[in-house]
Write a protein that holds these residues in place. Structure first.
Motif, PDB file in Angstrom:
ATOM      1  N   ILE A 146       0.855  -1.181   0.000  1.00  0.00           N
ATOM      2  CA  ILE A 146       0.000   0.000   0.000  1.00  0.00           C
ATOM      3  C   ILE A 146       0.894   1.234   0.000  1.00  0.00           C
ATOM      4  O   ILE A 146       1.767   1.379   0.843  1.00  0.00           O
ATOM      5  CB  ILE A 146      -0.939   0.010   1.210  1.00  0.00           C
ATOM      6  CG1 ILE A 146      -1.919  -1.163   1.114  1.00  0.00           C
ATOM      7  CG2 ILE A 146      -1.689   1.325   1.293  1.00  0.00           C
ATOM      8  CD1 ILE A 146      -2.821  -1.316   2.319  1.00  0.00           C
ATOM      9  N   VAL A 147       0.644   2.108  -0.975  1.00  0.00           N
ATOM     10  CA  VAL A 147       1.403   3.346  -1.103  1.00  0.00           C
ATOM     11  C   VAL A 147       0.541   4.542  -0.707  1.00  0.00           C
ATOM     12  O   VAL A 147       1.026   5.504  -0.116  1.00  0.00           O
ATOM     13  CB  VAL A 147       1.944   3.509  -2.542  1.00  0.00           C
ATOM     14  CG1 VAL A 147       2.692   4.809  -2.696  1.00  0.00           C
ATOM     15  CG2 VAL A 147       2.836   2.331  -2.913  1.00  0.00           C
ATOM     16  N   SER A 148      -0.752   4.480  -1.022  1.00  0.00           N
ATOM     17  CA  SER A 148      -1.653   5.595  -0.715  1.00  0.00           C
ATOM     18  C   SER A 148      -3.051   5.055  -0.422  1.00  0.00           C
ATOM     19  O   SER A 148      -3.415   3.974  -0.887  1.00  0.00           O
ATOM     20  CB  SER A 148      -1.690   6.586  -1.874  1.00  0.00           C
ATOM     21  OG  SER A 148      -2.035   5.927  -3.078  1.00  0.00           O
ATOM     22  N   MET A 149      -3.809   5.828   0.374  1.00  0.00           N
ATOM     23  CA  MET A 149      -5.184   5.438   0.713  1.00  0.00           C
ATOM     24  C   MET A 149      -6.068   6.680   0.745  1.00  0.00           C
ATOM     25  O   MET A 149      -5.594   7.778   1.018  1.00  0.00           O
ATOM     26  CB  MET A 149      -5.247   4.763   2.078  1.00  0.00           C
ATOM     27  CG  MET A 149      -4.612   3.405   2.110  1.00  0.00           C
ATOM     28  SD  MET A 149      -4.747   2.640   3.729  1.00  0.00           S
ATOM     29  CE  MET A 149      -6.478   2.227   3.760  1.00  0.00           C
ATOM     30  N   LEU A 150      -7.363   6.463   0.478  1.00  0.00           N
ATOM     31  CA  LEU A 150      -8.326   7.555   0.477  1.00  0.00           C
ATOM     32  C   LEU A 150      -9.688   7.015   0.907  1.00  0.00           C
ATOM     33  O   LEU A 150     -10.128   5.967   0.421  1.00  0.00           O
ATOM     34  CB  LEU A 150      -8.441   8.147  -0.939  1.00  0.00           C
ATOM     35  CG  LEU A 150      -9.540   9.187  -1.183  1.00  0.00           C
ATOM     36  CD1 LEU A 150      -9.217  10.484  -0.442  1.00  0.00           C
ATOM     37  CD2 LEU A 150      -9.691   9.440  -2.677  1.00  0.00           C
ATOM     38  N   LEU A 151     -10.350   7.725   1.811  1.00  0.00           N
ATOM     39  CA  LEU A 151     -11.735   7.440   2.177  1.00  0.00           C
ATOM     40  C   LEU A 151     -12.601   8.479   1.482  1.00  0.00           C
ATOM     41  O   LEU A 151     -12.423   9.678   1.677  1.00  0.00           O
ATOM     42  CB  LEU A 151     -11.923   7.516   3.692  1.00  0.00           C
ATOM     43  CG  LEU A 151     -13.350   7.316   4.202  1.00  0.00           C
ATOM     44  CD1 LEU A 151     -13.851   5.909   3.877  1.00  0.00           C
ATOM     45  CD2 LEU A 151     -13.410   7.583   5.701  1.00  0.00           C
ATOM     46  N   THR A 152     -13.548   8.024   0.653  1.00  0.00           N
ATOM     47  CA  THR A 152     -14.384   8.951  -0.117  1.00  0.00           C
ATOM     48  C   THR A 152     -15.739   9.158   0.548  1.00  0.00           C
ATOM     49  O   THR A 152     -16.107   8.448   1.481  1.00  0.00           O
ATOM     50  CB  THR A 152     -14.566   8.451  -1.557  1.00  0.00           C
ATOM     51  OG1 THR A 152     -15.076   7.115  -1.528  1.00  0.00           O
ATOM     52  CG2 THR A 152     -13.247   8.476  -2.313  1.00  0.00           C
ATOM     53  N   LYS A 153     -16.494  10.121   0.023  1.00  0.00           N
ATOM     54  CA  LYS A 153     -17.765  10.501   0.639  1.00  0.00           C
ATOM     55  C   LYS A 153     -18.801   9.379   0.615  1.00  0.00           C
ATOM     56  O   LYS A 153     -19.735   9.391   1.394  1.00  0.00           O
ATOM     57  CB  LYS A 153     -18.319  11.782   0.014  1.00  0.00           C
ATOM     58  CG  LYS A 153     -18.597  11.696  -1.461  1.00  0.00           C
ATOM     59  CD  LYS A 153     -18.979  13.053  -2.026  1.00  0.00           C
ATOM     60  CE  LYS A 153     -19.037  12.998  -3.541  1.00  0.00           C
ATOM     61  NZ  LYS A 153     -19.085  14.323  -4.125  1.00  0.00           N
ATOM     62  N   ASP A 154     -18.628   8.379  -0.262  1.00  0.00           N
ATOM     63  CA  ASP A 154     -19.545   7.231  -0.270  1.00  0.00           C
ATOM     64  C   ASP A 154     -19.040   6.092   0.633  1.00  0.00           C
ATOM     65  O   ASP A 154     -19.525   4.977   0.574  1.00  0.00           O
ATOM     66  CB  ASP A 154     -19.791   6.733  -1.694  1.00  0.00           C
ATOM     67  CG  ASP A 154     -18.564   6.098  -2.333  1.00  0.00           C
ATOM     68  OD1 ASP A 154     -17.472   6.114  -1.729  1.00  0.00           O
ATOM     69  OD2 ASP A 154     -18.699   5.580  -3.455  1.00  0.00           O
ATOM     70  N   ASN A 155     -18.037   6.406   1.465  1.00  0.00           N
ATOM     71  CA  ASN A 155     -17.415   5.467   2.406  1.00  0.00           C
ATOM     72  C   ASN A 155     -16.637   4.342   1.742  1.00  0.00           C
ATOM     73  O   ASN A 155     -16.388   3.311   2.361  1.00  0.00           O
ATOM     74  CB  ASN A 155     -18.438   4.895   3.401  1.00  0.00           C
ATOM     75  CG  ASN A 155     -18.839   5.924   4.426  1.00  0.00           C
ATOM     76  OD1 ASN A 155     -18.024   6.733   4.861  1.00  0.00           O
ATOM     77  ND2 ASN A 155     -20.100   5.921   4.799  1.00  0.00           N
ATOM     78  N   SER A 156     -16.242   4.531   0.499  1.00  0.00           N
ATOM     79  CA  SER A 156     -15.335   3.590  -0.147  1.00  0.00           C
ATOM     80  C   SER A 156     -13.914   3.889   0.329  1.00  0.00           C
ATOM     81  O   SER A 156     -13.563   5.037   0.593  1.00  0.00           O
ATOM     82  CB  SER A 156     -15.366   3.743  -1.667  1.00  0.00           C
ATOM     83  OG  SER A 156     -16.607   3.370  -2.189  1.00  0.00           O
TER      84      SER A 156
END
Length: 86
Positions: A1-11
């Motif tokens: 894992i190099v990068s992570m993101l939590l989006t507004k749809d909870n993905s």
């Protein structure tokens, strides 16, 4: 894992070293799913979400990717040093 993101749809979006991009999401029945997007074999160094929900992925030497996960459309923007317009 190099990068992570939590989006507004909870993905949860996960950028990897060489396996592209993954999306972890919960469907309507409460089951978690994983979808892989093989957008690049280079590292996905950064992730952000646009206002329209598209995901921007900055890669190592492979340009910027814009992913619309609803339609499946993927755009790739690359800098060409010989092109005056970028």
């Amino acid at each position: 894992i190099v990068s992570m993101l939590l989006t507004k749809d909870n993905s949860i979006w996960i950028g990897t070293f060489s396996d592209g991009l993954f999306r972890l999401f919960e469907d309507e029945s409460g089951v978690y799913n994983i979808k892989q997007y093989k957008i690049s074999e280079k590292r996905i160094l950064s992730l952000t979400e646009k206002l329209n929900g598209n995901i921007l992925c900055g890669s190592e030497n492979d340009g910027l990717f814009e992913l619309n996960h609803k339609s499946g459309e993927i755009k790739n923007y690359k800098h060409t040093k010989f092109n005056k317009n970028g």
